[in-house]
Scaffold this motif. Structure first.
Motif, PDB file in Angstrom:
ATOM      1  N   TYR A 182       0.869  -1.175   0.000  1.00 36.88           N
ATOM      2  CA  TYR A 182       0.000   0.000   0.000  1.00 36.88           C
ATOM      3  C   TYR A 182       0.905   1.223   0.000  1.00 36.88           C
ATOM      4  O   TYR A 182       1.724   1.406   0.900  1.00 36.88           O
ATOM      5  CB  TYR A 182      -0.895  -0.009   1.237  1.00 36.88           C
TER       6      TYR A 182
ATOM      7  N   ASN B 298      -1.968   5.748  -1.449  1.00 36.31           N
ATOM      8  CA  ASN B 298      -3.401   5.419  -1.519  1.00 36.31           C
ATOM      9  C   ASN B 298      -3.729   4.406  -2.596  1.00 36.31           C
ATOM     10  O   ASN B 298      -4.843   4.388  -3.109  1.00 36.31           O
ATOM     11  CB  ASN B 298      -4.237   6.686  -1.716  1.00 36.31           C
TER      12      ASN B 298
ATOM     13  N   VAL C  82      -2.834   0.128  -4.001  1.00 34.85           N
ATOM     14  CA  VAL C  82      -2.250  -1.178  -3.717  1.00 34.85           C
ATOM     15  C   VAL C  82      -1.489  -1.628  -4.963  1.00 34.85           C
ATOM     16  O   VAL C  82      -2.026  -1.589  -6.069  1.00 34.85           O
ATOM     17  CB  VAL C  82      -3.342  -2.208  -3.360  1.00 34.85           C
TER      18      VAL C  82
END
Length: 77
Positions: A55, A58, A60
Motif C-alpha cells: 500500500y 493510496n 495497492v
C-alpha cells in the motif's frame, strides 16, 4: 503507477506469503530488482517484491509488477 521511484516513500505490506511481513510498514531506503529495504520502527527489513502487495500513495501495488530495477521500470511506462 508502477514506474514511480519508491526510495523515500512510506509503504505498508498489506498481503504477503510470509505471515511475519504482513502489516509491516516503514520507509523504503533502498530498492533492487527483487528486494525492497525498509526502515521500520524495529530496524531494517529486506522484503522480497514477488511475495507482497504494497500500500503506497493510496494505492495497492502487487510486488510482481515492480520486480524490475527502478531504471528499467521507467522504460516500461
Amino acid at each position: 503507477m508502477t514506474w514511480i521511484n519508491l526510495i523515500g516513500k512510506d509503504i505498508k505490506i498489506i498481503e504477503s506469503k510470509n505471515p511475519n511481513m504482513k502489516n509491516l510498514s516503514g520507509k523504503v531506503i533502498l530498492e533492487s530488482k527483487n528486494m525492497l529495504v525498509v526502515k521500520t520502527s524495529n530496524g531494517v527489513k529486506k522484503i522480497p517484491k514477488d511475495i507482497v502487495k504494497i500500500y503506497i500513495n493510496n494505492r495497492v501495488i502487487d510486488g510482481k509488477t515492480i520486480k524490475f530495477r527502478p531504471i528499467d521500470r521507467i522504460s516500461r511506462r
